[in-house]
Enzyme design. Structure first.
Site, short mmCIF file in Angstrom:
data_model
loop_
_atom_site.label_atom_id
_atom_site.label_comp_id
_atom_site.label_asym_id
_atom_site.label_seq_id
_atom_site.Cartn_x
_atom_site.Cartn_y
_atom_site.Cartn_z
N SER A 142 21.24 -31.56 -32.10
CA SER A 142 20.41 -30.46 -32.56
C SER A 142 19.32 -30.04 -31.56
O SER A 142 18.66 -29.02 -31.78
CB SER A 142 19.73 -30.85 -33.88
OG SER A 142 18.87 -31.97 -33.71
N SER A 200 21.87 -36.03 -31.23
CA SER A 200 21.11 -34.80 -31.01
C SER A 200 20.37 -34.72 -29.69
O SER A 200 19.83 -33.67 -29.35
CB SER A 200 20.13 -34.58 -32.17
OG SER A 200 20.82 -34.20 -33.33
N LYS A 217 10.88 -29.52 -28.68
CA LYS A 217 11.75 -29.13 -29.79
C LYS A 217 10.88 -28.75 -30.99
O LYS A 217 9.87 -29.41 -31.28
CB LYS A 217 12.67 -30.30 -30.13
CG LYS A 217 13.75 -30.02 -31.18
CD LYS A 217 14.62 -31.26 -31.34
CE LYS A 217 15.73 -31.07 -32.36
NZ LYS A 217 16.56 -32.30 -32.48
#
Length: 536
Positions: A187, A211, A106
């Protein structure tokens, strides 16, 4: 932004030489193979890390940059092939559990290389991070190839309460590989979509509240949100030191367990990990096909009853668990659940300002050094950074005072006590439970850049079960459990602090008997047509 220099034509030739989807007659292609299967091929001389890395880069070009255009991967590592070659030169048995396996990160996780770390924001594109995050150093030591960085909800969904998950100023809108007009949730949107689409075997996401669990569930994969302090946060763009953690995303519990074992452990740069070495272990030791037998699992009906498809899948999961020897206590009451929202919001706003300012101080070569600088940057770059939604949460956080404020201290103490000792711990103790169970979320909602997400944890219309474990700092795992109109639906298991072994054992036992995972078809919409030639 850096891009791989490998020839696209050559890469596509490698990709197309391998079938995209496994059949009963052939072993799964690299896109769908597990860590163990890939390493077996390496041991047998049928595959090496350079070939594997090349295949994934080609698949990213075919699926992410063109074709369905998922926009899950922001950047491929320009040094990936070189790194894979170095790993190939080593003797396999002398090195770690991820030997030769490409991993995506990420893009809020620092890498001390030529790649950027942006948190999805154009404000952080001026210079790369100065050093690896602690978990990245662990991945490299374990033999992983850092393949690239994935798209995310900008600033991990903490810029606006009107945002679309998976959208960032750097990468645009990530799409769900099961139905491209559907949202990947966030996210950790790009990490989850990339694993689901077979762009990589495993990826790292981060969670403050939902997330990891939400994108894993809506992309039909496994996600583990570890105990706070099991995995170091040093070198990760922060939201809240009270709730932030990184964790694995994978298509199987086994691969997620392998990855967790690599990244877990103490780190002097993150004081929260002081006890991690006492608990970190090889989590593959807990992959028991009979992991459900004798376990006591409580169903938190307060976190169900919101979405019919999720409820139907939950009932199917309960039936599977009972059939495999689990004792189901239904319902179980989770105390204080309705009391968490307001104090959690207060804590996150204070933490965002304090923690983000501290992180930005470590980033040399940037023009922004504080949250106030970011707010001003977004105002100047509104056309690129705020075409769809604003920065209300940034502004609310900026208005907060220091962490010595009584409002902050009271909210922090309240959330931890109500979610942990008086919440999850109390529910587990009352009925002598090993874990708690709920739907992860409903099926993926349609992406809406105008109105924003149609989902919030605890939303009465959609549901979502991440909040209790996230606020308490306790572990949770989501596992694919069923389907609704071609969209995956998951269940979530959560439990006491440091209970990862128990959750992995239960999750693996469930997975091995439920067999819910299926590869995506890259449909344009739920009743539409595949957008990738040769997709199943």
């Amino acid at each position: 932004m850096n891009r791989s220099s490998v020839s696209l034509a050559a890469l596509l030739a490698v990709l197309l030489a391998t079938p995209a989807i496994a059949t009963d007659e052939t072993p799964p292609a690299a896109a769908w193979a597990s860590i163990a299967q890939l390493q077996q091929r390496m041991d047998a001389g049928m595959l090496d890390s350079r070939q594997l890395t090349q295949q994934f880069i080609a698949r990213i070009q075919q699926i992410d940059r063109s074709g369905p255009t998922l926009r899950a991967v922001l950047e491929t590592n320009p040094d990936a092939m070189k790194l894979a070659g170095v790993i190939d030169a080593r003797h396999r048995k002398a090195h770690g559990p991820l030997h030769g396996i490409p991993v995506l990160l990420k893009d809020n996780i620092d890498t001390g290389d030529r790649m950027l770390t942006t948190a999805g924001s154009l404000a952080l594109t001026d210079a790369p991070a100065p050093r690896d995050a602690a978990l990245v150093a662990r991945l490299r030591k374990a033999g992983a190839v850092i393949l690239g960085k994935t798209n995310l909800s900008e600033w991990a969904d903490m810029r606006s309460d009107h945002a679309s998950s998976g959208w960032s100023g750097v990468g645009g809108q990530t799409r769900n590989p099961y139905a491209l007009d559907r949202n990947p949730c966030g996210s950790s949107s790009g990490s989850a979509a990339a694993v689901a689409a077979g762009l990589v075997t495993v990826a790292i996401g981060t969670e403050t509240d939902g997330s990891i669990i939400c994108p894993a569930s809506m992309n039909g994969i496994v996600g583990i949100k570890p105990t706070l302090g099991l995995v170091s946060r040093s070198g990760i763009v922060p939201l809240s030191h009270n709730q932030d953690t990184a964790g694995p995303l994978a298509r199987s519990v086994a691969d997620a367990a392998t990855l967790l074992g690599v990244i877990a452990g103490s780190d002097p740069r993150d004081p929260a990990t002081a006890e991690a070495d006492r608990h970190a272990t090889d989590y593959t030791r807990f992959l028991d096909p009979d992991g459900l037998k004798g376990k006591r699992i409580g169903v938190v009906r307060q976190l169900a009853g919101n979405e019919p498809n999720a409820d139907r899948v939950l009932e199917q999961a309960i039936a599977t668990m009972k059939a495999q020897g689990a004792t189901i206590v239904d319902p179980v009451t989770l105390p204080h659940l309705s009391e968490l929202n307001a104090p959690e919001s207060t804590v996150l706003q204070y933490d965002l300002k304090h923690d983000l300012n501290a992180y930005l101080a470590t980033r040399t070569g940037l023009k922004v050094h504080t949250l106030a600088d970011l707010i001003a940057f977004n105002q100047r770059e509104a056309t690129r950074e705020m075409p769809w939604f604003g920065q209300q949460l940034f502004e609310q956080a900026q208005a907060r005072g220091p962490l010595t404020d009584r409002a902050y201290l009271d909210a922090q103490a309240k959330t931890k006590q109500l979610a942990g000792p008086e919440g999850i711990d109390a529910a587990l103790a009352k009925d002598h439970l090993d874990a708690l169970l709920a739907p992860s979320w409903g099926p993926a909602f349609v992406t809406d850049l105008v109105l924003g997400d149609h989902i919030v944890s605890g939303d009465p219309n959609i549901g979502g079960a991440s909040q209790p474990a996230a606020v308490a700092g306790y572990p949770s795992i989501t596992i694919p459990a069923g389907w609704a109109h071609g969209l995956p639906v998951g269940i979530v298991l959560f439990g006491a602090k440091w209970s990862e072994p128990t959750l992995i054992s239960i999750g693996y036992g469930f997975e091995q008997h439920r067999h819910a995972w299926q590869p995506p078809q890259f449909l344009d919409t739920v009743d539409g047509k595949p957008q990738l030639a040769g997709s199943p």
